[in-house]
Design an enzyme around this catalytic site. Structure first.
Site, PDB file in Angstrom:
ATOM      1  N   LYS A 296      62.167  17.188  93.037  1.00  0.00           N
ATOM      2  CA  LYS A 296      61.937  16.373  91.843  1.00  0.00           C
ATOM      3  C   LYS A 296      62.715  15.062  91.798  1.00  0.00           C
ATOM      4  O   LYS A 296      62.408  14.204  90.960  1.00  0.00           O
ATOM      5  CB  LYS A 296      62.285  17.192  90.590  1.00  0.00           C
ATOM      6  CG  LYS A 296      61.365  18.365  90.352  1.00  0.00           C
ATOM      7  CD  LYS A 296      59.945  17.902  90.182  1.00  0.00           C
ATOM      8  CE  LYS A 296      58.960  19.050  90.242  1.00  0.00           C
ATOM      9  NZ  LYS A 296      57.615  18.601  90.597  1.00  0.00           N
ATOM     10  N   TYR A 384      55.448  22.248  90.275  1.00  0.00           N
ATOM     11  CA  TYR A 384      55.748  21.681  91.598  1.00  0.00           C
ATOM     12  C   TYR A 384      54.921  20.424  91.849  1.00  0.00           C
ATOM     13  O   TYR A 384      55.436  19.425  92.375  1.00  0.00           O
ATOM     14  CB  TYR A 384      55.488  22.722  92.673  1.00  0.00           C
ATOM     15  CG  TYR A 384      56.144  22.380  93.992  1.00  0.00           C
ATOM     16  CD1 TYR A 384      57.366  22.931  94.355  1.00  0.00           C
ATOM     17  CD2 TYR A 384      55.534  21.529  94.908  1.00  0.00           C
ATOM     18  CE1 TYR A 384      57.979  22.622  95.552  1.00  0.00           C
ATOM     19  CE2 TYR A 384      56.136  21.215  96.115  1.00  0.00           C
ATOM     20  CZ  TYR A 384      57.357  21.767  96.436  1.00  0.00           C
ATOM     21  OH  TYR A 384      57.959  21.457  97.625  1.00  0.00           O
TER      22      TYR A 384
END
Length: 389
Positions: A296, A384
């Protein structure tokens, strides 16, 4: 010297903001403490959400990405000697793109050079002044000469150790941090990957991640102690340990080779609130750090930059401050969602020092639930591939 926006830091966040602002006709000067070669030499992540790819396209720097990047429809998660595939495209209709952060940075640097927009590298002793006023300014030393840059706004894109966040009074910030009791030993090597998609492997010896940067370059990790040292690991020792953790079938078909780069990265979660102080706005690692387990870091920086670009564009087009006033709350909402997901992935896949049998059973039960539940897999996939901007 004067510019509408002063951008502190020429990493991908600062460069991306500079390119977006250039496209919008907004003047920006980028100040970077390091050399261009140092910036390009940083080895970082390489998994891009679709939203990040869209932002790079908006900035006009997506051509090489689309010709060279790899698209992954899912990931594999290994536990107890078995691997289970989380099929992103089937579950949520989205994919991720594998394209190294170094390449993103290179594309942005070349685009900025092509449009002859000002980037000042080796800008030393950067200081921010009057950031709570309507007329902020920046001083720096370049080639031995002290200079002043007046501006309307400052974008702090200079990372965790940069001057931007440190320029905010401590009483005006709330800091949240979690230090994980382990690190990742990572190796970059020019060998073809023996896997088609990323493999996250939980084993009794600790976590391992099999990833790649291209069809001829891999980036692999093993969980290690925070007290460990890179010099304690030869290439042969690393590959032997990695093979023990990633699974026998993958190990049997792997090609190994000398490392191009080897480093140990500590894992932490960190958030600074708010992401604005006066006329200065934080973006990327200057405001938040996440463990790399959820892929991330770069994606959060891109979403911060997109929100800030929209807010600045709105101000200069319509003289509206509404989006500027909403920037911190808008960005932090997405930041905390990513922090939660990264914490969850890290807790799920790592063995913690001194963990008791109860914690081990809970982790095993959580993995079992993930592998058996379509709803759990859909939740992982949704996070995700990236929540909506």
């Amino acid at each position: 010297m004067r510019s509408q926006v002063a951008i502190i830091g020429a990493g991908p966040a600062g460069l991306l903001l500079g390119q977006l602002l250039y496209k919008a006709g907004i003047d920006a000067v980028i100040l970077e403490q390091r050399t261009p070669e140092y910036v390009l030499g940083r080895i970082r992540a390489g998994v891009l959400e679709q939203g990040t790819v869209d932002i790079l396209d908006l900035a006009g720097v997506g051509a090489r990405l689309h010709s060279q990047a790899m698209t992954h429809d899912g990931v594999e998660i290994g536990a107890s000697g078995h691997r289970h595939r989380i099929a992103f495209k089937d579950l949520v209709g989205k994919v991720v793109t594998v394209y190294g952060q170094t390449e993103v940075t290179r594309d942005l640097m070349e685009a900025r050079a092509a449009c002859d927009a000002p980037s000042i590298y080796e800008a030393e002793s950067v200081e921010l002044h009057d950031i709570s006023s309507a007329r902020p300014w920046v001083t720096f030393v370049h080639k031995g000469v002290k200079q002043r840059l007046d501006c309307d706004f400052i974008a702090g894109c200079d990372g965790y150790h940069g001057v931007s966040r440190r320029s905010i009074p401590a009483a005006a910030l709330s800091l949240f941090e979690r230090i994980y009791p382990f690190g990742w030993l990572g190796v970059l090597a020019d060998v073809p990957p023996a896997w088609d998609e990323l493999i996250y492997a939980d084993s009794e010896r600790g976590f391992a991640l099999a990833s790649m940067r291209s069809e001829t370059r891999v980036r692999c990790y093993v969980q290690c102690s925070l007290d460990d040292k890179v010099e304690h690991w030869s290439d042969e020792q690393f590959w032997a340990e990695f093979k023990r953790r990633v699974g026998e079938d993958v190990a049997a078909r792997m090609t190994t080779g000398p490392s191009i780069e080897k480093s140990i990265a500590p894992l932490r979660s960190f958030v600074a609130e708010p992401m604005r102080y006066g006329q200065m706005f934080l973006a990327g690692d200057a405001a938040h750090i996440v463990p790399p387990t959820g892929a991330k870091g770069l994606n959060l920086a891109a979403s911060d930059v997109f929100y800030l670009y929209e807010a600045l564009s709105d101000y200069y087009r319509r003289e509206s401050r509404a989006a500027l006033d909403q920037y911190s709350g808008r960005a932090l909402r997405r930041v905390w969602q990513a922090v939660r997901f990264s914490w969850w992935m890290t807790s799920l896949l790592h063995r913690f020092p001194g963990e008791d049998p109860f914690f081990g059973r809970i982790r095993g039960s959580e993995l079992d639930y993930l592998f058996r539940s379509d709803a759990a897999q859909r939740s992982l996939a949704e996070n995700y591939v990236g929540l909506p901007l």
